[in-house]
Structures are given as C-alpha cells and as structure tokens.
Scaffold this motif. Structure first.
Motif, PDB file in Angstrom:
ATOM      1  N   GLU A  61      10.864  27.293  58.420  1.00  0.00           N
ATOM      2  CA  GLU A  61      11.987  27.222  57.478  1.00  0.00           C
ATOM      3  C   GLU A  61      11.639  26.211  56.403  1.00  0.00           C
ATOM      4  N   THR A  62      11.767  26.647  55.167  1.00  0.00           N
ATOM      5  CA  THR A  62      11.505  25.761  54.037  1.00  0.00           C
ATOM      6  C   THR A  62      12.766  25.691  53.194  1.00  0.00           C
ATOM      7  N   GLY A  63      12.897  24.621  52.472  1.00  0.00           N
ATOM      8  CA  GLY A  63      14.089  24.487  51.646  1.00  0.00           C
ATOM      9  C   GLY A  63      14.202  23.099  51.081  1.00  0.00           C
ATOM     10  N   SER A  64      15.419  22.594  51.047  1.00  0.00           N
ATOM     11  CA  SER A  64      15.693  21.309  50.409  1.00  0.00           C
ATOM     12  C   SER A  64      15.164  20.120  51.209  1.00  0.00           C
ATOM     13  N   GLY A  65      15.105  20.237  52.518  1.00  0.00           N
ATOM     14  CA  GLY A  65      14.619  19.141  53.367  1.00  0.00           C
ATOM     15  C   GLY A  65      13.187  19.389  53.794  1.00  0.00           C
ATOM     16  N   PRO A  66      12.739  18.641  54.782  1.00  0.00           N
ATOM     17  CA  PRO A  66      11.384  18.845  55.283  1.00  0.00           C
ATOM     18  C   PRO A  66      11.262  20.220  55.959  1.00  0.00           C
ATOM     19  N   ASP A  67      10.066  20.818  55.874  1.00  0.00           N
ATOM     20  CA  ASP A  67       9.826  22.100  56.526  1.00  0.00           C
ATOM     21  C   ASP A  67      10.036  21.945  58.036  1.00  0.00           C
ATOM     22  N   GLU A  68      10.540  22.993  58.660  1.00  0.00           N
ATOM     23  CA  GLU A  68      10.800  22.972  60.093  1.00  0.00           C
ATOM     24  C   GLU A  68      10.171  24.212  60.718  1.00  0.00           C
ATOM     25  N   THR A  69       9.377  24.019  61.746  1.00  0.00           N
ATOM     26  CA  THR A  69       8.733  25.119  62.453  1.00  0.00           C
ATOM     27  C   THR A  69       9.351  25.246  63.832  1.00  0.00           C
ATOM     28  N   SER A  70       9.538  26.480  64.283  1.00  0.00           N
ATOM     29  CA  SER A  70      10.120  26.700  65.602  1.00  0.00           C
ATOM     30  C   SER A  70       9.552  27.975  66.205  1.00  0.00           C
TER      31      SER A  70
END
Length: 92
Positions: A61-70
């Motif tokens: 997930e990418t966007g306004s905050g840090p990228d998050e992988t799950s």
C-alpha cells in the motif's frame, strides 16, 4: 454480496507468537477439527470442509504515509457446498 464480519482481532506480535497462532490453526486443519478464534470475550468457531479454497495475497500500500507491505492467508468455502480447491501452493 454483503460481507458480515463474525470476528476480528488485530494486535502487534513478534514472529514467534504469530507462528504459534498459525501452527495452532494448521494443527486443527490437519486434524480436521473445528477452529475457534478468541480474543477477550469474543469468539467464533468455524468448521472448514476437507478441501476449502486457499488464497495467498501479498500487497504493498502506497499513499500519503510510509509504504506498508502485508500478506494475507485466506481459507474460504461455501456454506452450502464443500467446493474442492485446485492448485499446489508452497511456502518457501
């Protein structure tokens, strides 16, 4: 089709704790036993058929905050029939 959440829990755990939960679920599936998920006062028991559908999804997930992988592991079946799954998946 509308979705009804029967149980949901989210908590921070270390790798060994997560592995323990997954191992307990795996043991129940391996034995053909119902699986009970519980947190606090909430619990739900499910009884998957012998051959449910198994889905693995890895997301970034990418966007306004840090990228998050799950990654998500999903075991799914129809309550009206025990549809058989196809495919061979390995975790390496």
């Amino acid at each position: 089709m509308p979705e009804e959440v029967l149980f949901e829990s989210e908590s921070r755990m270390d790798g060994a704790e997560i592995a323990s939960v997954l191992r307990n679920v795996a043991n129940k599936l391996d034995d053909g036993d119902p699986v009970t998920f519980a947190a606090g006062e909430e619990s739900v028991t499910v009884d998957p058929p012998a051959s449910p559908t198994f889905e693995i999804k890895v997301e970034r997930e990418t966007g306004s905050g840090p990228d998050e992988t799950s990654f998500e592991l999903e075991v799914e079946w129809s309550e009206s029939d025990g549809s058989d799954a196809e495919g061979d998946v390995r975790v390496e």
